[in-house]
Write a protein that holds these residues in place. Structure first.
Motif, PDB file in Angstrom:
ATOM      1  N   ILE A   1     -10.791 -60.362   8.951  1.00 27.88           N
ATOM      2  CA  ILE A   1     -11.889 -59.733   8.205  1.00 27.88           C
ATOM      3  C   ILE A   1     -13.058 -59.418   9.139  1.00 27.88           C
ATOM      4  CG2 ILE A   1     -13.650 -60.147   6.430  1.00 27.88           C
ATOM      5  CD1 ILE A   1     -11.520 -61.856   4.954  1.00 27.88           C
ATOM      6  N   GLY A   2     -13.399 -60.392   9.996  1.00 34.77           N
ATOM      7  CA  GLY A   2     -14.520 -60.209  10.918  1.00 34.77           C
ATOM      8  C   GLY A   2     -14.313 -59.040  11.863  1.00 34.77           C
ATOM      9  N   LEU A   3     -13.104 -58.908  12.407  1.00 29.59           N
ATOM     10  CA  LEU A   3     -12.833 -57.815  13.339  1.00 29.59           C
ATOM     11  C   LEU A   3     -12.839 -56.464  12.626  1.00 29.59           C
ATOM     12  CD1 LEU A   3     -10.026 -59.421  15.548  1.00 29.59           C
ATOM     13  CD2 LEU A   3     -12.433 -59.057  16.155  1.00 29.59           C
ATOM     14  N   LEU A   4     -12.324 -56.410  11.397  1.00 29.22           N
ATOM     15  CA  LEU A   4     -12.336 -55.158  10.651  1.00 29.22           C
ATOM     16  C   LEU A   4     -13.768 -54.725  10.316  1.00 29.22           C
ATOM     17  CD1 LEU A   4      -9.334 -55.692   8.183  1.00 29.22           C
ATOM     18  CD2 LEU A   4      -9.454 -54.099  10.117  1.00 29.22           C
ATOM     19  N   VAL A   5     -14.572 -55.687   9.852  1.00 33.01           N
ATOM     20  CA  VAL A   5     -15.970 -55.375   9.525  1.00 33.01           C
ATOM     21  C   VAL A   5     -16.722 -54.932  10.776  1.00 33.01           C
ATOM     22  CG1 VAL A   5     -18.157 -56.358   8.749  1.00 33.01           C
ATOM     23  CG2 VAL A   5     -16.047 -56.875   7.499  1.00 33.01           C
ATOM     24  N   THR A   6     -16.481 -55.622  11.897  1.00 35.50           N
ATOM     25  CA  THR A   6     -17.139 -55.262  13.157  1.00 35.50           C
ATOM     26  C   THR A   6     -16.741 -53.864  13.608  1.00 35.50           C
ATOM     27  OG1 THR A   6     -17.243 -57.582  13.836  1.00 35.50           O
ATOM     28  CG2 THR A   6     -17.449 -55.928  15.569  1.00 35.50           C
TER      29      THR A   6
ATOM     30  N   VAL B   1     -22.488 -56.255  18.748  1.00 37.52           N
ATOM     31  CA  VAL B   1     -21.068 -55.966  18.516  1.00 37.52           C
ATOM     32  C   VAL B   1     -20.180 -56.905  19.326  1.00 37.52           C
ATOM     33  CG1 VAL B   1     -19.257 -54.227  18.791  1.00 37.52           C
ATOM     34  CG2 VAL B   1     -21.492 -53.568  17.887  1.00 37.52           C
ATOM     35  N   VAL B   2     -20.511 -57.116  20.600  1.00 41.27           N
ATOM     36  CA  VAL B   2     -19.701 -58.009  21.447  1.00 41.27           C
ATOM     37  C   VAL B   2     -19.702 -59.433  20.883  1.00 41.27           C
ATOM     38  CG1 VAL B   2     -19.554 -59.106  23.722  1.00 41.27           C
ATOM     39  CG2 VAL B   2     -19.956 -56.639  23.547  1.00 41.27           C
ATOM     40  N   CYS B   3     -20.877 -59.917  20.485  1.00 37.53           N
ATOM     41  CA  CYS B   3     -20.958 -61.277  19.934  1.00 37.53           C
ATOM     42  C   CYS B   3     -20.231 -61.387  18.601  1.00 37.53           C
ATOM     43  CB  CYS B   3     -22.422 -61.696  19.778  1.00 37.53           C
ATOM     44  SG  CYS B   3     -23.270 -62.031  21.333  1.00 37.53           S
ATOM     45  N   ALA B   4     -20.245 -60.316  17.806  1.00 38.99           N
ATOM     46  CA  ALA B   4     -19.508 -60.335  16.537  1.00 38.99           C
ATOM     47  C   ALA B   4     -18.008 -60.451  16.785  1.00 38.99           C
ATOM     48  CB  ALA B   4     -19.817 -59.074  15.726  1.00 38.99           C
ATOM     49  N   VAL B   5     -17.508 -59.764  17.790  1.00 38.30           N
ATOM     50  CA  VAL B   5     -16.093 -59.880  18.150  1.00 38.30           C
ATOM     51  C   VAL B   5     -15.775 -61.310  18.588  1.00 38.30           C
ATOM     52  CG1 VAL B   5     -14.318 -59.143  19.792  1.00 38.30           C
ATOM     53  CG2 VAL B   5     -15.834 -57.438  18.748  1.00 38.30           C
ATOM     54  N   LEU B   6     -16.621 -61.867  19.443  1.00 43.13           N
ATOM     55  CA  LEU B   6     -16.395 -63.244  19.920  1.00 43.13           C
ATOM     56  C   LEU B   6     -16.467 -64.250  18.773  1.00 43.13           C
ATOM     57  CD1 LEU B   6     -18.460 -63.225  23.258  1.00 43.13           C
ATOM     58  CD2 LEU B   6     -15.965 -63.169  22.987  1.00 43.13           C
TER      59      LEU B   6
ATOM     60  N   VAL C   1     -15.904 -51.347  11.742  1.00 43.14           N
ATOM     61  CA  VAL C   1     -16.528 -50.333  10.894  1.00 43.14           C
ATOM     62  C   VAL C   1     -18.038 -50.264  11.121  1.00 43.14           C
ATOM     63  CG1 VAL C   1     -16.983 -49.652   8.512  1.00 43.14           C
ATOM     64  CG2 VAL C   1     -14.724 -50.515   9.144  1.00 43.14           C
ATOM     65  N   ALA C   2     -18.712 -51.429  10.989  1.00 43.65           N
ATOM     66  CA  ALA C   2     -20.178 -51.438  11.129  1.00 43.65           C
ATOM     67  C   ALA C   2     -20.598 -51.229  12.572  1.00 43.65           C
ATOM     68  CB  ALA C   2     -20.734 -52.762  10.604  1.00 43.65           C
ATOM     69  N   GLY C   3     -19.777 -51.689  13.514  1.00 39.84           N
ATOM     70  CA  GLY C   3     -20.127 -51.546  14.929  1.00 39.84           C
ATOM     71  C   GLY C   3     -20.167 -50.106  15.392  1.00 39.84           C
ATOM     72  N   ARG C   4     -19.359 -49.248  14.773  1.00 41.11           N
ATOM     73  CA  ARG C   4     -19.373 -47.828  15.156  1.00 41.11           C
ATOM     74  C   ARG C   4     -20.755 -47.224  14.935  1.00 41.11           C
ATOM     75  NH1 ARG C   4     -14.889 -44.484  12.259  1.00 41.11           N
ATOM     76  NH2 ARG C   4     -15.860 -42.868  13.552  1.00 41.11           N
ATOM     77  N   THR C   5     -21.393 -47.599  13.824  1.00 35.48           N
ATOM     78  CA  THR C   5     -22.732 -47.072  13.546  1.00 35.48           C
ATOM     79  C   THR C   5     -23.726 -47.559  14.586  1.00 35.48           C
ATOM     80  OG1 THR C   5     -22.258 -47.008  11.178  1.00 35.48           O
ATOM     81  CG2 THR C   5     -24.580 -46.981  11.829  1.00 35.48           C
ATOM     82  N   LEU C   6     -23.666 -48.854  14.910  1.00 38.36           N
ATOM     83  CA  LEU C   6     -24.607 -49.384  15.904  1.00 38.36           C
ATOM     84  C   LEU C   6     -24.410 -48.730  17.263  1.00 38.36           C
ATOM     85  CD1 LEU C   6     -24.945 -53.259  15.354  1.00 38.36           C
ATOM     86  CD2 LEU C   6     -26.363 -51.409  14.486  1.00 38.36           C
ATOM     87  N   LEU C   7     -23.165 -48.589  17.684  1.00 40.70           N
ATOM     88  CA  LEU C   7     -22.904 -48.069  19.031  1.00 40.70           C
ATOM     89  C   LEU C   7     -23.164 -46.572  19.142  1.00 40.70           C
ATOM     90  CD1 LEU C   7     -19.671 -50.073  19.926  1.00 40.70           C
ATOM     91  CD2 LEU C   7     -22.036 -50.551  20.589  1.00 40.70           C
ATOM     92  N   ARG C   8     -23.162 -45.873  18.000  1.00 44.04           N
ATOM     93  CA  ARG C   8     -23.457 -44.430  18.038  1.00 44.04           C
ATOM     94  C   ARG C   8     -24.939 -44.139  18.179  1.00 44.04           C
ATOM     95  NH1 ARG C   8     -19.726 -43.220  13.673  1.00 44.04           N
ATOM     96  NH2 ARG C   8     -21.535 -43.107  12.299  1.00 44.04           N
ATOM     97  N   HIS C   9     -25.777 -45.120  17.846  1.00 47.58           N
ATOM     98  CA  HIS C   9     -27.219 -44.898  17.868  1.00 47.58           C
ATOM     99  C   HIS C   9     -27.901 -45.908  18.792  1.00 47.58           C
ATOM    100  CE1 HIS C   9     -25.997 -43.336  13.845  1.00 47.58           C
ATOM    101  NE2 HIS C   9     -26.845 -42.370  14.162  1.00 47.58           N
ATOM    102  N   GLU C  10     -28.874 -45.440  19.525  1.00 46.53           N
ATOM    103  CA  GLU C  10     -29.731 -46.352  20.281  1.00 46.53           C
ATOM    104  C   GLU C  10     -30.693 -47.048  19.333  1.00 46.53           C
ATOM    105  OE1 GLU C  10     -31.802 -44.630  23.535  1.00 46.53           O
ATOM    106  OE2 GLU C  10     -30.070 -43.506  24.252  1.00 46.53           O
ATOM    107  N   ALA C  11     -31.134 -48.226  19.754  1.00 48.00           N
ATOM    108  CA  ALA C  11     -32.142 -48.923  18.952  1.00 48.00           C
ATOM    109  C   ALA C  11     -33.440 -48.132  18.982  1.00 48.00           C
ATOM    110  CB  ALA C  11     -32.375 -50.327  19.511  1.00 48.00           C
ATOM    111  N   PRO C  12     -34.193 -48.095  17.871  1.00 49.52           N
ATOM    112  CA  PRO C  12     -35.502 -47.422  17.884  1.00 49.52           C
ATOM    113  C   PRO C  12     -36.389 -48.007  18.969  1.00 49.52           C
ATOM    114  CG  PRO C  12     -34.867 -48.032  15.649  1.00 49.52           C
ATOM    115  CD  PRO C  12     -33.885 -48.692  16.575  1.00 49.52           C
ATOM    116  N   ALA C  13     -37.188 -47.154  19.596  1.00 52.30           N
ATOM    117  CA  ALA C  13     -38.070 -47.628  20.658  1.00 52.30           C
ATOM    118  C   ALA C  13     -39.152 -48.525  20.084  1.00 52.30           C
ATOM    119  CB  ALA C  13     -38.712 -46.443  21.372  1.00 52.30           C
ATOM    120  N   PRO C  14     -39.538 -49.603  20.815  1.00 51.10           N
ATOM    121  CA  PRO C  14     -40.624 -50.465  20.348  1.00 51.10           C
ATOM    122  C   PRO C  14     -41.906 -49.665  20.183  1.00 51.10           C
ATOM    123  CG  PRO C  14     -39.467 -51.459  22.213  1.00 51.10           C
ATOM    124  CD  PRO C  14     -38.978 -50.052  22.097  1.00 51.10           C
ATOM    125  N   THR C  15     -42.628 -49.924  19.089  1.00 47.59           N
ATOM    126  CA  THR C  15     -43.858 -49.186  18.828  1.00 47.59           C
ATOM    127  C   THR C  15     -45.084 -50.069  18.794  1.00 47.59           C
ATOM    128  OG1 THR C  15     -43.480 -49.420  16.445  1.00 47.59           O
ATOM    129  CG2 THR C  15     -42.630 -47.432  17.497  1.00 47.59           C
TER     130      THR C  15
END
Length: 389
Positions: free
Chosen positions: A172-177, A79-84, A179-193
């Protein structure tokens, strides 16, 4: 932590969106390079040096991003890199000298390199959680985003100045970030298996065997990206110079390559499920090698276009597979190493083709793409039984 199928599906959509956004923003910048060259008054040589800022920023940031992903998480860094990236794409048309252009492109390249490591690392974790080889679908989104960005850029080039066009991409980039960034930040990444995969807080050093395998997969990425860079910069010139194609028809050559690569990636999951990772690399490398021999040495225009399309199909899934296997073995560090080597191949391809074209001829120089695709095939054969996946 996401665990339900709905959570994983939402994460997949969000990550796919970021891959598409990355391709869209990058292509939007690329199509305005001629106008910005004229605005800054740069010579071809000066522009080439300024454009190295993108490459330098990307390569310098990729290894650092692997560490940031381990410390802060792949979703947060994405998300941070998408903003940058969204903010920095508006900077080039604000410059009026090649030095200033090179400086802002260093920032743009850093954001581009960072987001590529971050969202590829997040995608590796998600692929493992889904237990389906869907990595090519993310890279297909990048290709589709690039095609849309380039097409839109071509349509608005006459109506909008580079400043207004690229500023609109920022919005456009900031708007997409957002919207899509909210989903990423609400969830942790799945644990490595994966058995050999380090946890997020694991020690940074990789054992020698794991590092060697990651480098090998990085070499597959390098061979693939070399071909992509060569086709982008030299494919149209070969058709126009050596096969007497008109400029319009020559431009179709890269379109055939890019479209075939997109189709190959869209069908990549089914291919991986049927063949497995190792055989997909072997089949793809062999197909690309045969296609590029035809594309570079064919005496007729339509045979060359067919060769370009076959090359795109062959190369389509090599980079996604290489990055996924490196990430499965070593997490964000593996993705960073493979991505850096792959990006190095994209940087190496165009100038290497140019030198060889001077020494021999452009058709002969383009056969080096076939040679490296064949090398990727041999690496695929050698590593088929030595790594997971």
């Amino acid at each position: 932590m996401p665990g339900t199928p709905n959570d994983l599906a939402r994460l997949r959509i969000a990550l796919t969106t970021f891959f598409a956004l990355d391709g869209f923003l990058f292509a939007g910048w690329v199509v305005r390079i001629p106008a910005i060259k004229e605005q800054t008054g740069a010579s071809a040589g000066d522009l080439g040096l300024a454009l190295l800022g993108v490459s330098a920023g990307a390569v310098l940031t990729m290894t650092l991003t692997g560490r940031l992903c381990r410390r802060f998480g792949t979703h947060e860094v994405t998300v941070v890199c998408a903003v940058l990236l969204s903010l920095s794409v508006a900077l080039p048309p604000l410059t009026h000298s090649t030095l200033a252009l090179g400086a802002v492109l260093l920032i743009f390249g850093a954001a581009y390199g960072g987001i590529n490591v971050a969202f590829n690392s997040a995608a590796v974790d998600l692929v493992a959680a889904l237990r389906r080889p869907v990595m090519p679908s993310f890279h297909a989104a990048f290709s589709l985003g690039g095609m849309v960005g380039a097409g839109l850029g071509g349509l608005v080039a006459e109506a909008l100045s580079p400043t207004r066009h690229l500023l609109s991409l920022t919005v456009i980039g900031l708007l997409v970030t957002a919207v899509a960034g909210r989903t990423l930040l609400r969830h942790e990444a799945p644990a490595p298996t994966s058995p050999g995969r380090p946890a997020k807080d694991a020690p940074r050093r990789l054992d020698p065997r794991t590092r060697a395998l990651v480098v090998v997969f990085g070499l597959i990425a390098l061979c693939t990206a070399y071909g992509e860079g060569a086709m982008a910069d030299w494919g149209a010139l070969h058709l126009e110079q050596d096969l007497a194609a008109s400029p319009g028809v020559a431009a179709i050559g890269y379109s055939c390559f890019a479209l075939a690569m997109t189709i190959g990636r869209l069908s990549g999951t089914a291919l991986l499920e049927r063949l497995g990772h190792g055989r997909t690399v072997v089949a793809g490398g062999a197909t690309a090698a045969a296609g590029m021999v035809l594309g570079s040495l064919a005496p007729s225009l339509w045979a060359a276009l067919l060769g370009f399309a076959v090359t795109g199909l062959g190369l389509a899934n090599l980079f996604p597979v290489a990055v996924e296997r490196a990430g499965t073995l070593a997490g964000p560090s593996g993705v960073a190493i493979a991505s850096t080597l792959g990006y190095g191949g994209m940087l190496l391809g165009p100038p290497a083709i140019g030198f060889m074209a001077d020494w021999f001829s452009l058709p002969v120089a383009l056969t080096s793409v076939a040679v490296l695709a064949a090398i990727a095939t041999l690496i695929g054969v050698a590593t088929r039984r030595t790594a997971p996946g």
